[in-house]
Write an enzyme that holds these catalytic residues in place. Structure first.
Site, PDB file in Angstrom:
ATOM      1  N   GLU A  46       6.315 -11.835  -8.970  1.00 49.22           N
ATOM      2  CA  GLU A  46       6.517 -12.790  -7.723  1.00 49.22           C
ATOM      3  C   GLU A  46       5.309 -13.577  -7.529  1.00 49.22           C
ATOM      4  O   GLU A  46       5.643 -14.660  -6.936  1.00 49.22           O
ATOM      5  CB  GLU A  46       6.917 -12.199  -6.417  1.00 49.22           C
ATOM      6  CG  GLU A  46       5.880 -11.550  -5.858  1.00 49.22           C
ATOM      7  CD  GLU A  46       5.378 -10.217  -6.386  1.00 49.22           C
ATOM      8  OE1 GLU A  46       5.731  -9.827  -7.516  1.00 49.22           O
ATOM      9  OE2 GLU A  46       4.358  -9.561  -5.557  1.00 49.22           O
ATOM     10  N   ARG A  58      -2.832   5.668  -8.902  1.00 50.97           N
ATOM     11  CA  ARG A  58      -3.316   4.609  -8.011  1.00 50.97           C
ATOM     12  C   ARG A  58      -4.697   3.967  -8.367  1.00 50.97           C
ATOM     13  O   ARG A  58      -5.519   4.599  -8.741  1.00 50.97           O
ATOM     14  CB  ARG A  58      -3.351   4.982  -6.587  1.00 50.97           C
ATOM     15  CG  ARG A  58      -2.095   5.631  -6.240  1.00 50.97           C
ATOM     16  CD  ARG A  58      -1.928   6.038  -4.601  1.00 50.97           C
ATOM     17  NE  ARG A  58      -2.160   4.801  -4.184  1.00 50.97           N
ATOM     18  CZ  ARG A  58      -3.246   4.781  -2.890  1.00 50.97           C
ATOM     19  NH1 ARG A  58      -3.770   5.894  -2.457  1.00 50.97           N
ATOM     20  NH2 ARG A  58      -3.547   3.644  -2.327  1.00 50.97           N
ATOM     21  N   ILE A  62      -3.319  -6.538  -8.865  1.00 52.11           N
ATOM     22  CA  ILE A  62      -3.933  -6.473  -7.538  1.00 52.11           C
ATOM     23  C   ILE A  62      -3.957  -4.791  -7.276  1.00 52.11           C
ATOM     24  O   ILE A  62      -3.176  -4.325  -6.883  1.00 52.11           O
ATOM     25  CB  ILE A  62      -3.424  -6.823  -6.323  1.00 52.11           C
ATOM     26  CG1 ILE A  62      -2.937  -8.615  -6.744  1.00 52.11           C
ATOM     27  CG2 ILE A  62      -3.979  -7.008  -5.062  1.00 52.11           C
ATOM     28  CD1 ILE A  62      -2.186  -9.420  -5.807  1.00 52.11           C
ATOM     29  N   HIS A  85       2.443  -8.166 -10.578  1.00 50.49           N
ATOM     30  CA  HIS A  85       3.279  -8.757  -9.597  1.00 50.49           C
ATOM     31  C   HIS A  85       3.809 -10.271 -10.003  1.00 50.49           C
ATOM     32  O   HIS A  85       3.483 -11.066  -9.885  1.00 50.49           O
ATOM     33  CB  HIS A  85       2.124  -9.258  -8.572  1.00 50.49           C
ATOM     34  CG  HIS A  85       1.740  -8.248  -7.382  1.00 50.49           C
ATOM     35  ND1 HIS A  85       2.418  -7.863  -6.253  1.00 50.49           N
ATOM     36  CD2 HIS A  85       0.585  -7.287  -7.625  1.00 50.49           C
ATOM     37  CE1 HIS A  85       1.888  -6.902  -5.666  1.00 50.49           C
ATOM     38  NE2 HIS A  85       0.739  -6.603  -6.538  1.00 50.49           N
ATOM     39  N   CYS A  98       3.993  -2.504  -8.668  1.00 49.31           N
ATOM     40  CA  CYS A  98       2.619  -2.069  -8.048  1.00 49.31           C
ATOM     41  C   CYS A  98       2.966  -0.880  -7.306  1.00 49.31           C
ATOM     42  O   CYS A  98       3.200   0.204  -7.730  1.00 49.31           O
ATOM     43  CB  CYS A  98       1.869  -3.260  -7.278  1.00 49.31           C
ATOM     44  SG  CYS A  98       0.313  -2.996  -7.625  1.00 49.31           S
ATOM     45  N   GLU A 112       0.847  -1.160  -0.038  1.00 48.36           N
ATOM     46  CA  GLU A 112      -0.075   0.104  -0.087  1.00 48.36           C
ATOM     47  C   GLU A 112       0.885   1.192   0.169  1.00 48.36           C
ATOM     48  O   GLU A 112       1.671   1.461   1.009  1.00 48.36           O
ATOM     49  CB  GLU A 112      -0.887  -0.101   1.426  1.00 48.36           C
ATOM     50  CG  GLU A 112      -2.043   0.728   1.079  1.00 48.36           C
ATOM     51  CD  GLU A 112      -2.937   0.438  -0.003  1.00 48.36           C
ATOM     52  OE1 GLU A 112      -3.242  -0.567  -0.517  1.00 48.36           O
ATOM     53  OE2 GLU A 112      -3.382   1.654  -0.939  1.00 48.36           O
ATOM     54  N   SER A 113       0.907   2.033  -1.093  1.00 42.44           N
ATOM     55  CA  SER A 113       1.994   2.990  -1.154  1.00 42.44           C
ATOM     56  C   SER A 113       1.577   4.048  -0.120  1.00 42.44           C
ATOM     57  O   SER A 113       2.652   4.893   0.365  1.00 42.44           O
ATOM     58  CB  SER A 113       1.863   3.594  -2.600  1.00 42.44           C
ATOM     59  OG  SER A 113       0.585   4.028  -2.963  1.00 42.44           O
TER      60      SER A 113
HETATM   61  N1  GLN Z   1      -3.374  -0.114  -4.567  1.00 44.82           N
HETATM   62  C1  GLN Z   1      -2.052  -0.049  -4.111  1.00 44.82           C
HETATM   63  C2  GLN Z   1      -1.580   1.289  -3.915  1.00 44.82           C
HETATM   64  O1  GLN Z   1      -2.075   2.239  -4.411  1.00 44.82           O
HETATM   65  C3  GLN Z   1      -1.192  -0.889  -4.825  1.00 44.82           C
HETATM   66  C4  GLN Z   1      -1.443  -2.285  -4.770  1.00 44.82           C
HETATM   67  C5  GLN Z   1      -0.422  -3.216  -4.953  1.00 44.82           C
HETATM   68  O2  GLN Z   1       1.015  -2.823  -4.732  1.00 44.82           O
HETATM   69  N2  GLN Z   1      -0.683  -4.336  -5.141  1.00 44.82           N
HETATM   70  O3  GLN Z   1      -0.595   1.605  -3.268  1.00 44.82           O
END
Ligand code: GLN
Length: 201
Positions: A187, A119, A149, A185, A92, A62-63
């Site tokens: 990974e 985002r 995701i 992702h 991400c 989550e940024s």
């Molecule tokens: N939605 C997340 C964000 O805004 C990113 C999601 C993720 O890293 N899978 O930071």
């Protein structure tokens, strides 16, 4: 009186080829993916640990949270300086952290790659999805399950940014010099193609 400070330098600390920023998010699966390529990695949470790696992965998560934690852990300046010289790959949320602009005032990105990110731009109803796509890097091609995701979209790329992969008209992987970003992702897929590509940067 001048107080003399003796700085203890440990010489027995191992240097790792790859570090993974481990403040929050999906760092364990990167450790496992790197293991499959034959590389031990170091989980990085402090400026001292950052000095012990040659390249760094900023994982998904989550940024907004990562943005707060880099300040709490005094990592903002060290990370920016590290990324000016060494290979860094953001997936991400990591992509958002490396961008020039994040379209969210709660996230102050490091401005290490000339892209803008939006985002959660794939829309509410499709927070997450995956799709098979052929990725070609360094003359090697693989059909990879790309997992998104709550992924960001890359909404602008600068002239010096190399587009490495697109999916349905969106740029999903890009590179500028020593900085690599992917909206998905890697990974979470079986393939280690992209981890191996990062190791050649
Ligand atoms: N939605 C997340 C964000 O805004 C990113 C999601 C993720 O890293 N899978 O930071």
């Amino acid at each position: 009186m001048v107080e003399k400070k003796i700085k203890l330098v440990r010489t027995d600390e191992k240097i790792y080829e790859v570090g993974i920023l481990a403040l929050q998010g999906d760092f364990e699966l990167h450790t496992q993916a790197l293991k499959r390529t034959g590389h031990e990695s170091l989980l990085v949470k402090t400026p001292d640990e950052l000095k012990r790696v040659k390249r760094l992965i900023i994982p998904g998560g989550e940024s907004t949270t990562v943005n707060k934690l880099v300040d709490i852990y005094n990592l903002r300046r060290p990370l920016i300086e590290f990324g000016r010289k060494n290979p860094v790959w953001g997936t991400c949320a990591g992509l958002i952290m490396l961008a020039r602009d994040s379209n969210d005032p709660r996230v102050q990105p490091f401005e290490l790659i000339d892209i803008d990110a939006a985002r959660n731009a794939y829309g509410r109803q499709v927070h997450s999805f995956s799709k098979k796509s052929k990725i070609s890097l360094n003359g090697r091609s693989e059909e990879i399950e790309l997992v998104f995701i709550r992924a960001p979209k890359i909404t602008r790329v600068g002239d010096n940014v190399q587009v490495l992969a697109e999916l349905d008209g969106e740029i999903v992987m890009a590179r500028e010099k020593n900085i690599l970003v992917s909206a998905f992702h890697p990974e979470l897929s079986e393939s280690t193609l992209i981890h191996e590509y990062f190791l050649t940067m």
